[in-house]
Design a protein around this motif. Sequence first.
Motif, PDB file in Angstrom:
ATOM      1  N   ARG A   2       0.860  -1.192   0.000  1.00 32.70           N
ATOM      2  CA  ARG A   2       0.000   0.000   0.000  1.00 32.70           C
ATOM      3  C   ARG A   2       0.890   1.233   0.000  1.00 32.70           C
ATOM      4  NH1 ARG A   2      -4.763   0.329   4.245  1.00 32.70           N
ATOM      5  NH2 ARG A   2      -5.552  -1.282   2.841  1.00 32.70           N
ATOM      6  N   LEU A   3       0.750   2.054  -1.041  1.00 36.68           N
ATOM      7  CA  LEU A   3       1.552   3.252  -1.228  1.00 36.68           C
ATOM      8  C   LEU A   3       0.647   4.470  -1.251  1.00 36.68           C
ATOM      9  CD1 LEU A   3       3.665   1.995  -4.292  1.00 36.68           C
ATOM     10  CD2 LEU A   3       4.270   1.787  -1.865  1.00 36.68           C
ATOM     11  N   ALA A   4       1.193   5.606  -0.855  1.00 40.22           N
ATOM     12  CA  ALA A   4       0.482   6.877  -0.990  1.00 40.22           C
ATOM     13  C   ALA A   4       1.287   7.801  -1.886  1.00 40.22           C
ATOM     14  CB  ALA A   4       0.248   7.523   0.366  1.00 40.22           C
ATOM     15  N   PHE A   5       0.579   8.578  -2.685  1.00 46.49           N
ATOM     16  CA  PHE A   5       1.208   9.558  -3.559  1.00 46.49           C
ATOM     17  C   PHE A   5       0.619  10.928  -3.278  1.00 46.49           C
ATOM     18  CE2 PHE A   5       1.765   5.572  -5.785  1.00 46.49           C
ATOM     19  CZ  PHE A   5       3.079   5.648  -6.226  1.00 46.49           C
ATOM     20  N   VAL A   6       1.508  11.910  -3.141  1.00 44.79           N
ATOM     21  CA  VAL A   6       1.109  13.308  -3.036  1.00 44.79           C
ATOM     22  C   VAL A   6       1.819  14.080  -4.131  1.00 44.79           C
ATOM     23  CG1 VAL A   6       0.806  13.118  -0.531  1.00 44.79           C
ATOM     24  CG2 VAL A   6       2.963  13.986  -1.449  1.00 44.79           C
ATOM     25  N   SER A   7       1.287  15.245  -4.454  1.00 47.07           N
ATOM     26  CA  SER A   7       1.929  16.092  -5.452  1.00 47.07           C
ATOM     27  C   SER A   7       1.445  17.519  -5.282  1.00 47.07           C
ATOM     28  CB  SER A   7       1.604  15.595  -6.877  1.00 47.07           C
ATOM     29  OG  SER A   7       2.426  16.235  -7.838  1.00 47.07           O
ATOM     30  N   ASP A   8       2.225  18.453  -5.773  1.00 43.76           N
ATOM     31  CA  ASP A   8       1.798  19.850  -5.889  1.00 43.76           C
ATOM     32  C   ASP A   8       1.263  20.402  -4.566  1.00 43.76           C
ATOM     33  OD1 ASP A   8       2.074  20.326  -8.973  1.00 43.76           O
ATOM     34  OD2 ASP A   8       1.139  18.361  -8.754  1.00 43.76           O
ATOM     35  N   ILE A   9       2.127  20.333  -3.546  1.00 42.17           N
ATOM     36  CA  ILE A   9       1.789  20.875  -2.228  1.00 42.17           C
ATOM     37  C   ILE A   9       1.802  22.401  -2.259  1.00 42.17           C
ATOM     38  CG2 ILE A   9       2.461  20.928   0.206  1.00 42.17           C
ATOM     39  CD1 ILE A   9       3.912  18.193  -0.389  1.00 42.17           C
ATOM     40  N   HIS A  10       2.738  22.972  -2.975  1.00 41.42           N
ATOM     41  CA  HIS A  10       2.838  24.422  -3.206  1.00 41.42           C
ATOM     42  C   HIS A  10       2.845  25.242  -1.917  1.00 41.42           C
ATOM     43  CE1 HIS A  10       2.922  24.617  -7.576  1.00 41.42           C
ATOM     44  NE2 HIS A  10       2.059  23.619  -7.598  1.00 41.42           N
ATOM     45  N   GLY A  11       3.574  24.755  -0.921  1.00 39.50           N
ATOM     46  CA  GLY A  11       3.758  25.538   0.287  1.00 39.50           C
ATOM     47  C   GLY A  11       2.545  25.656   1.174  1.00 39.50           C
ATOM     48  N   ASN A  12       1.532  24.843   0.936  1.00 34.42           N
ATOM     49  CA  ASN A  12       0.295  24.903   1.720  1.00 34.42           C
ATOM     50  C   ASN A  12       0.429  23.955   2.912  1.00 34.42           C
ATOM     51  OD1 ASN A  12      -2.327  24.699   2.744  1.00 34.42           O
ATOM     52  ND2 ASN A  12      -3.258  24.969   0.736  1.00 34.42           N
ATOM     53  N   LEU A  13       0.963  24.483   4.006  1.00 34.81           N
ATOM     54  CA  LEU A  13       1.263  23.650   5.168  1.00 34.81           C
ATOM     55  C   LEU A  13       0.005  23.099   5.816  1.00 34.81           C
ATOM     56  CD1 LEU A  13       3.380  22.510   7.084  1.00 34.81           C
ATOM     57  CD2 LEU A  13       3.297  24.669   8.346  1.00 34.81           C
ATOM     58  N   ALA A  14      -1.067  23.883   5.864  1.00 35.84           N
ATOM     59  CA  ALA A  14      -2.304  23.406   6.484  1.00 35.84           C
ATOM     60  C   ALA A  14      -2.864  22.206   5.731  1.00 35.84           C
ATOM     61  CB  ALA A  14      -3.334  24.532   6.539  1.00 35.84           C
ATOM     62  N   ALA A  15      -2.839  22.264   4.408  1.00 37.35           N
ATOM     63  CA  ALA A  15      -3.314  21.138   3.604  1.00 37.35           C
ATOM     64  C   ALA A  15      -2.414  19.927   3.782  1.00 37.35           C
ATOM     65  CB  ALA A  15      -3.388  21.538   2.135  1.00 37.35           C
ATOM     66  N   LEU A  16      -1.109  20.150   3.804  1.00 35.72           N
ATOM     67  CA  LEU A  16      -0.168  19.045   3.997  1.00 35.72           C
ATOM     68  C   LEU A  16      -0.401  18.362   5.338  1.00 35.72           C
ATOM     69  CD1 LEU A  16       2.348  17.377   3.277  1.00 35.72           C
ATOM     70  CD2 LEU A  16       3.739  19.247   4.203  1.00 35.72           C
ATOM     71  N   ASP A  17      -0.575  19.139   6.392  1.00 32.96           N
ATOM     72  CA  ASP A  17      -0.802  18.543   7.714  1.00 32.96           C
ATOM     73  C   ASP A  17      -2.093  17.726   7.742  1.00 32.96           C
ATOM     74  OD1 ASP A  17       1.518  19.415   8.895  1.00 32.96           O
ATOM     75  OD2 ASP A  17       0.631  21.198   9.793  1.00 32.96           O
TER      76      ASP A  17
END
Length: 266
Positions: A2-17
């Motif tokens: 089971r893998l997770a993929f993220v992309s295009d965080i663009h400095g949005n710390l609240a979304a990342l958290d």
Amino acid sequence: MRLAFVSDIHGNLAALDAVIADMSHREIQCVVNLGDSLSGPLLPLETADRLQNLPWLHVAGNHERQVLRLPVERQNLSDAYTSGQLNPFVKNWLASHADPADPRLHSAKFWPEHLGHDVALCHGSPRSDIEYLLETPEGESARLANVTEIEERLAGLVPESITLLACGHSHVPRTVRLRSNLLIINPGSVGLPAYEDDHPYPFSKFHRIENGSPDARYAVVEKSGGDWSCELISVAYDHESMAILADKRERPDWAHALRTGWMPSV
């Protein structure tokens, strides 16, 4: 697996958290970040600090390349703001991310100990970090690319042995099955659900990407019985805090996108 993929965080710390918190309940074995992690008017340095403390695999995006290699006077507003915020330590960390043009990424030879021997990665398409793989700009929007277009963009760079290819760049969460045994996924954008782009394409001089929701996006894939399945996940978070920050940075386009998932009406 089971893998997770993220992309295009663009400095949005609240979304990342919010995404990190959601992942914590899902028994993820490995997380891959497909690039464009910091660029934007939000919290690039703080986002870098959070990411550096995670055991994730990182692929560079076009904005990493632009921040690190373009003179500041040639950078767009988001990249130039980010460049001014980053210290040499963070820039060295960005430079350590896997080059999306590295052919080993496209043939599952870069991180086989983590991903196995049939998972390929890129940021845009295998042939370019600024090319959409699964979307084609047409007029002022972007449609699903057809099979011929996708195969052309793969450019023979992805071997037949690959059964999962993960890409980012377009911010559009999507899955496409190709060649009967190849699943292509785009997890969408963690941190920016809408934007405008005036990069010229054959059928478009200007287009918008709009997901219609401020939620943070990512994807979880699982292999069972030799086949991959994908869950495209949408996570609600305190997007208003990031929109207020974009307003303070005098970026109303970002603020509207973060609040709504749409671009402002012309």
